[in-house]
Design an enzyme around this catalytic site. Structure first.
Site, PDB file in Angstrom:
ATOM      1  N   ASP A  35      54.228  57.879  73.768  1.00 35.76           N
ATOM      2  CA  ASP A  35      53.585  57.773  75.081  1.00 35.76           C
ATOM      3  C   ASP A  35      52.120  58.183  74.962  1.00 35.76           C
ATOM      4  OD1 ASP A  35      52.912  58.150  77.922  1.00 35.76           O
ATOM      5  OD2 ASP A  35      55.069  57.906  78.206  1.00 35.76           O
ATOM      6  N   SER A  84      52.828  55.091  82.711  1.00 33.24           N
ATOM      7  CA  SER A  84      54.010  54.915  81.855  1.00 33.24           C
ATOM      8  C   SER A  84      55.128  54.177  82.563  1.00 33.24           C
ATOM      9  CB  SER A  84      54.535  56.271  81.390  1.00 33.24           C
ATOM     10  OG  SER A  84      53.585  56.913  80.596  1.00 33.24           O
ATOM     11  N   ASP A 136      62.285  60.739  83.520  1.00 31.86           N
ATOM     12  CA  ASP A 136      60.851  60.445  83.554  1.00 31.86           C
ATOM     13  C   ASP A 136      60.625  58.936  83.363  1.00 31.86           C
ATOM     14  OD1 ASP A 136      58.229  61.327  83.881  1.00 31.86           O
ATOM     15  OD2 ASP A 136      57.895  61.557  81.732  1.00 31.86           O
ATOM     16  N   THR A 138      59.315  56.638  81.356  1.00 36.46           N
ATOM     17  CA  THR A 138      59.635  55.752  80.232  1.00 36.46           C
ATOM     18  C   THR A 138      61.137  55.534  80.091  1.00 36.46           C
ATOM     19  OG1 THR A 138      57.592  56.435  79.153  1.00 36.46           O
ATOM     20  CG2 THR A 138      59.203  55.300  77.782  1.00 36.46           C
ATOM     21  N   ARG A 149      58.071  56.558  90.653  1.00 36.40           N
ATOM     22  CA  ARG A 149      58.630  57.265  89.499  1.00 36.40           C
ATOM     23  C   ARG A 149      59.014  58.709  89.794  1.00 36.40           C
ATOM     24  NH1 ARG A 149      53.867  57.851  85.167  1.00 36.40           N
ATOM     25  NH2 ARG A 149      55.174  59.583  84.478  1.00 36.40           N
ATOM     26  N   GLU A 322      61.591  57.951  72.748  1.00 42.38           N
ATOM     27  CA  GLU A 322      60.233  58.226  73.222  1.00 42.38           C
ATOM     28  C   GLU A 322      59.747  59.617  72.819  1.00 42.38           C
ATOM     29  OE1 GLU A 322      59.655  59.343  77.249  1.00 42.38           O
ATOM     30  OE2 GLU A 322      57.593  58.613  77.351  1.00 42.38           O
ATOM     31  N   ASP A 327      51.251  61.983  75.416  1.00 43.77           N
ATOM     32  CA  ASP A 327      50.619  61.776  76.725  1.00 43.77           C
ATOM     33  C   ASP A 327      50.497  63.081  77.521  1.00 43.77           C
ATOM     34  OD1 ASP A 327      50.361  59.800  79.373  1.00 43.77           O
ATOM     35  OD2 ASP A 327      51.622  61.547  79.757  1.00 43.77           O
ATOM     36  N   LYS A 328      51.590  63.779  77.677  1.00 45.41           N
ATOM     37  CA  LYS A 328      51.556  64.924  78.603  1.00 45.41           C
ATOM     38  C   LYS A 328      50.600  66.006  78.123  1.00 45.41           C
ATOM     39  CE  LYS A 328      56.209  63.874  80.223  1.00 45.41           C
ATOM     40  NZ  LYS A 328      55.790  63.222  81.473  1.00 45.41           N
ATOM     41  N   HIS A 331      47.028  64.836  78.761  1.00 44.56           N
ATOM     42  CA  HIS A 331      46.661  65.086  80.161  1.00 44.56           C
ATOM     43  C   HIS A 331      46.135  66.511  80.335  1.00 44.56           C
ATOM     44  CE1 HIS A 331      47.719  61.519  82.370  1.00 44.56           C
ATOM     45  NE2 HIS A 331      48.954  61.496  81.926  1.00 44.56           N
ATOM     46  N   ASP A 369      52.606  52.979  75.130  1.00 46.02           N
ATOM     47  CA  ASP A 369      52.580  52.356  76.450  1.00 46.02           C
ATOM     48  C   ASP A 369      51.167  52.180  76.999  1.00 46.02           C
ATOM     49  OD1 ASP A 369      52.405  55.096  76.651  1.00 46.02           O
ATOM     50  OD2 ASP A 369      53.888  55.289  78.243  1.00 46.02           O
ATOM     51  N   HIS A 370      50.272  53.085  76.659  1.00 42.07           N
ATOM     52  CA  HIS A 370      48.901  52.994  77.170  1.00 42.07           C
ATOM     53  C   HIS A 370      48.015  53.943  76.375  1.00 42.07           C
ATOM     54  CE1 HIS A 370      49.624  56.850  79.048  1.00 42.07           C
ATOM     55  NE2 HIS A 370      50.726  56.366  79.590  1.00 42.07           N
ATOM     56  N   HIS A 421      44.656  58.273  81.944  1.00 41.90           N
ATOM     57  CA  HIS A 421      44.969  57.311  80.896  1.00 41.90           C
ATOM     58  C   HIS A 421      43.742  56.425  80.668  1.00 41.90           C
ATOM     59  CE1 HIS A 421      49.395  57.470  82.456  1.00 41.90           C
ATOM     60  NE2 HIS A 421      49.044  58.575  81.824  1.00 41.90           N
TER      61      HIS A 421
END
Lengths: 460, 460
Positions: A35, A84, A136, A138, A149, A322, A327-328, A331, A369-370, A421
């Site tokens: 992610d 995501s 979550d 994904t 989500r 995943e 990602d997290k 962030h 994913d991004h 993102h």
């Protein structure tokens, strides 16, 4: 050279003999998603873990492609930066949707069938493994359908409150309104065989209109529910398993020294008067250190290994794995956190490749994913010669690597507590089974097409 | 299926018949370098020029790989962010060096032989095309040797002054000290067949210890020197050509509306008091518009076409084509500038592929030297729901695309007048001739190895 002719004939005969057997053989897809794992995250992790000339396992996969990330708004107009939820929906369903949506259509709440549901219907086993809550975005996008989500459980389906703001509800999905319930309730009801990750808090509350918790509903519908790493080692063969190893996102493997994250460069008062004057104090360089809370967790590789043991069967399977916290942690401007989670994905890949073992029946895909906020910036500015202090307007981590060098990582997409993102295309890799199946650039929905065709043959 | 056997035999015989001819055939390498062209720059340009689902020509190339960018400091210690001098040196020579060096070794001024020089020595024709000054780092690293990239001419070899700072000199390279002279003087003396780009000012001054200008020296040593786009159309066959179409970097194709570049978001006074209060004025959205000064310039595709006409011969050739201002415009926070230059590279690729025309004697490579500052950020923050103004601490461009959508581009690596490079791995593409020659990840020096082996066979 002419000696090759008999060899060619032998190979041809072998193909003719083996062809019917192959057509009947079970096929498996193992889809690994990092992610937020763009080229920058990969380079940062590689530099730190292995040095600039090192090679991750994903670097060595024979097929390299890239994926265009596609997003629309609720009215179908183009958006260039995804989340995501909509990207996992692209990959899981082949359909482009809007940010925040879980396998549901932009502009309506039409549910979109996922590759996991199609695999189930075709008699394949199915599994989801994540270091996030299993509710979550994904993992949810492969097994559930929801307009927003954050509607992860019977409480939050009414709208969750964050930073004093009530986020959108999904009451049209409640059972009272004839819907399938929240994401955790949909998982408890699903036919999926293996679900492993975090998020127990979303299952430890009463199901809507029920005296039982969502966890009990899952047990009653056939899941063996586990919560400890060691439980993974002696699962009954063929059991359907729901593993919930932490209340929400699972603790990550690495953190910054003394739990530090990125920090803001501190210009002197003179530099604040004029950018060419004075000096700036950069954050102290640091190493990554183990995150203590990770010790009790199963690693992503452990979960992947256990999932593959449960899923291996004569009819084939679909497994999504995943690594969520690349990602997290990005962030939260925690470069070490992202590095450790990318390492976990690479270890899970090792387990997947060991399972596939060069056979042509298991397609292993690795993608993201991004893109994400981190940038790999110079530890010493390209313009250091000019004498003025040159520094990022964002937050900075300076990492000391095993090469005895300094790596600068910058977070500067915004000044909010969470970085944004980004909209870059993302990598896509495959094992040798993917050779010839994957063009050098695909859209994310085409990843769905590739998996679908591999599992079920060409659709009309 | 058995009908395939005669076909297989026919193909085998064809291979046997054609093999000796192939071994003797001339081989050509066309290496296209997008300076600063990372995945982000490619995605931004694609979104703007063709839409998020569009395809650049480079996207369609059958071989996709990536390249690890390697840099050291003068003492050989690892550096994670490169410049165009050391990366072009990696690609041109196979040797890792320090920032600013032109085909010379870190820690010494040892000259490193380049692929272009090796091609010349082997009787191949050679060419360099760039939208920068032909004396700039990327083209220079294929044809010259220098300790510091700014020593481009007989004056700047003594140290050039920028922002009141005198940058390092290269006096050990002057002819008075037994050296080969500045970069422009080295080009005037070189055996290269075609050099096209900007940078006439570096040739319009006396050569060291000479009454002639560097341009006159070039003419006396056999170059036809041209300066107008139309001169490209009727070059004498087999002439050696030095084309200098502008004083320094060539004007770019696109610029922001009314020549705007990225601008700083303007927070209200309330937001300056507290980040959750008040509001912020983002820069007005805009389109890209043609840069008027570009009208008189030959395009990169025009220069590439002319170069290929001059280079095509029975012995083979090496041609490097650089779109330089993807980088230079990103330094100046000009997203439109970078987009137009990436488009120029894609057009030059079309010319290269048309020349190669599916033959197996011409290897076409497209790559980049290093990552750059631009990030593709959300036009609407992922956290817009929270009500607080969320915006980048850097500079922002909001581009209106043909999809009637807004694309945000952010520049936030520093607050200096020029943004930094970044340290991400970079893309590498090849035409079908590269299939089987290029692993899915290479180091930049391995790009040299691939070209060398293709042109000259495996070295011992």
């Amino acid at each position: 050279m002419l000696g090759a002719v008999p060899h060619t004939l032998i190979r041809l005969l072998l193909v003719l003999v083996l062809l019917p057997a192959q057509a009947l053989a079970a096929r498996n897809v193992i889809l690994l998603i990092g992610d937020g794992m763009d080229d920058v995250q990969i380079t940062i992790a590689r530099n730190y873990l292995l040095g600039a000339e090192g090679r991750l396992l994903m670097d060595e996969l024979p097929v390299r492609s890239a994926a265009q990330v596609l997003t629309v708004d609720e009215r179908g107009r183009r958006i260039y930066v995804a989340d995501s939820a909509n990207t996992a929906t692209s990959i899981a369903t082949g359909e482009v949707t809007s940010r925040g949506r879980i396998a549901s259509a932009a502009g309506s709440d039409r549910s979109i069938e996922t590759i996991l549901e199609q695999a189930e219907a075709a008699g394949l086993r199915t599994g989801l493994v994540s270091t996030a809550s299993v509710t979550d975005a994904t993992p949810a996008s492969f097994v559930a359908h929801m307009s927003v989500r954050t509607c992860e459980d019977p409480e939050s389906i009414h709208g969750v409150k964050r930073y004093g703001i009530v986020l959108p509800h999904c009451r049209q999905y409640t059972r009272a309104n004839g819907g399938p319930g929240s994401i955790s309730e949909q998982i408890a009801d699903a036919d999926v065989d293996v679900v492993l990750g975090g998020g127990s808090k979303h299952f430890d509350m009463p199901a809507e209109g029920d005296t039982r918790t969502v966890r009990q509903v899952a047990e009653d519908s056939g899941f063996t529910v586990i919560s400890l790493a060691e439980d993974l080692n002696d699962l009954p063969a063929d059991a359907r398993v729901l593993g919930l190893f932490s209340p929400s996102t699972m603790p990550v493997r690495l953190r910054g020294e003394d739990d530090r994250s990125a920090e803001r460069p501190q210009p002197s008062w003179l530099n604040q008067l004029h950018p060419y004057l004075g000096k700036v104090d950069m954050p102290d360089p640091m190493r990554c250190e183990p995150e203590p809370a990770f010790a009790e967790m199963p690693g992503l590789a452990d979960m992947t290994r256990a999932a593959l043991r449960q899923l291996d069967n004569d009819e084939g399977f679909f497994l999504m794995v995943e690594s969520a916290s690349i990602d997290k942690q990005a962030h939260e401007r925690k470069a070490c956190g992202s590095i450790g989670e990318l390492q976990q994905l690479d270890e899970a890949l090792a387990v997947a490749l060991e399972f596939a073992d060069g056979d042509d029946d298991t397609l292993v895909l690795v993608t993201s994913d991004h893109g994400h906020a981190a940038q790999l910036i110079p530890a010493t500015s390209l313009f250091a010669n000019y004498g003025a202090p040159v520094y990022s307007p964002g937050m900075v981590v300076l990492l000391e690597t095993d090469e005895e060098a300094l790596m600068g990582v910058n977070y500067a997409t915004n000044s909010f507590p969470y970085e944004e993102h980004t909209g870059t295309q993302v990598p896509l890799f495959a094992n040798e089974v993917g050779e010839g199946l994957i063009p050098s650039l695909v859209t994310q929905p085409e990843i769905y097409d590739i998996m679908h065709e591999f599992l079920f043959g060409k659709s009309d």
